[in-house]
Design an enzyme around this catalytic site. Structure first.
Site, short mmCIF file in Angstrom:
data_model
loop_
_atom_site.label_atom_id
_atom_site.label_comp_id
_atom_site.label_asym_id
_atom_site.label_seq_id
_atom_site.Cartn_x
_atom_site.Cartn_y
_atom_site.Cartn_z
CG ASP A 226 -2.04 0.88 1.26
OD1 ASP A 226 -1.91 1.76 0.28
OD2 ASP A 226 -2.94 0.88 2.01
CD GLU B 297 -2.74 4.93 0.36
OE1 GLU B 297 -3.04 6.15 0.64
OE2 GLU B 297 -3.39 3.79 1.00
#
Length: 356
Positions: A117, A119
């Site tokens: 993840d 980001e």
């Protein structure tokens, strides 16, 4: 035909008892989050006791498989504003170090795979380090992770491969920062974050998790817009997992026109609301009117100045119908602890079984 994916993200800092996780209703569970510190994967100590709490959760997670032997658990690495990825991905040596660390960390805690993840690659909107080289380096990082996971499964003579998934932004900015077709080739599942499309710094009231485009917001973005954009970028639909939101996004100071939708609001007045608070506090207060956008298949609440966009059973049922009809891998949601009623998960269970 394999069972559709129904994947839950669980924020470890919100979880006190692993046994409250409804393991029987899930196919996959992502525990969020581990971080990248000095090029290696760790449980960071944001507050005293954080790491110890997460370790305790990891020790308790295997018990869920006594209730659902088919449950696949993944360690999610990263999250919003989580730094360390760009440096870890920078060189062949740093990628090898990261991959070894991640796989060892995952394996020691009994997970069935890793969920990335970051980001976001090549993008510093979350105030993390970013480089143009992230575009290629993210592919190489995932490739190294895949190599380590495959080697571990071979050493163990494991019947099923270890999983590698990623949570991705669903707009053009994300594609600009990655080699999406090459990224997808390394992944088992691509978790499409089809929420926060009006986010925590929006200055206009709009749907944050709409399934379809709306005539109310011709310039707005939707889940199906994101799916089709990624199809054109080379991502197989059968790897995509459609995201739902167990929380709402709000904005104050919204003009009382047409239920507030599409109207400007007060900058930096953004709010966030769990589904639990929406159904147990906000709606029963009598202050809010619920509206339904038949184009977007999305609800919102409005009290004359405070606008809240969210998912509910009606919108999630539509998402399940779409996921099944479009041939997606399934659905996922952020985040389990945001709905104490259980009705959103039950909607997804029924919807992905074709009962909604």
């Amino acid at each position: 035909m394999s069972k559709p994916v129904l994947l839950a993200y669980v924020a470890s800092n919100r979880l006190s008892d692993v046994q409250v996780i409804p393991a029987e209703k899930l196919t996959h569970l992502c525990l969020a989050f581990a971080q990248v510190v000095d090029g290696e994967v760790v449980f960071a100590e944001h507050e005293p006791g954080d790491a110890a709490h997460r370790e305790a959760i990891c020790r308790a997670l295997p018990a869920l498989k006594t209730r659902n032997p088919g449950l696949q658990t993944l360690l999610s690495i990263g999250g919003w504003s989580a730094d360390g990825f760009s440096d870890a991905a920078l060189t062949a040596a740093s990628r090898a170090r990261f991959a070894r660390s991640a796989v060892e960390f995952m394996h020691a805690r009994g997970f069935d795979g890793i969920d990335m993840d970051w980001e976001y690659p090549s993008n510093d909107m979350a105030s993390i380090k970013a480089r143009p080289e992230d575009r290629q380096n993210f592919t190489l990082m995932l490739r190294e992770l895949r190599r380590e996971l495959t080697a571990l499964a071979a050493r163990e003579q494991r019947n099923a491969p270890y999983l590698l998934t990623a949570a991705v932004g669903v707009e053009q900015f994300y594609l600009d920062g990655v080699e999406m077709a090459a990224v997808a080739a390394e992944l088992d599942l691509v978790n499409m974050m089809t929420y926060d499309l009006y986010n925590g710094w929006a200055v206009k009231a709009g749907h944050h998790s709409p399934l379809y485009a709306s005539r109310r917001d011709p310039q707005g973005w939707s889940a199906t817009d994101g799916i089709e954009l990624f199809v054109r970028a080379g991502v197989p639909v059968e790897k995509m997992v459609l995201g739902g939101a167990f929380y709402g996004r709000g904005l104050h100071g919204v003009a009382n026109v047409d239920g507030g939708h599409g109207q400007p609001g007060t900058p930096k007045s953004n709010t966030s609301h769990s589904y639990t608070s929406i159904v147990n506090e906000l709606i029963p207060s009598g202050r809010y009117t619920r509206y339904w956008d038949a184009d977007a298949k999305a609800p919102w609440l409005f009290d004359g100045e405070h606008y809240i966009s969210y998912d509910d059973p009606e919108s999630l049922a539509w998402k399940c119908r779409y996921a099944r009809a479009r041939g997606l891998a399934g659905v996922f949601f952020w985040e389990l602890m945001e709905d104490a009623t259980g009705e959103l998960l039950d909607t997804l269970v029924k919807g992905m079984a074709g009962q909604g």
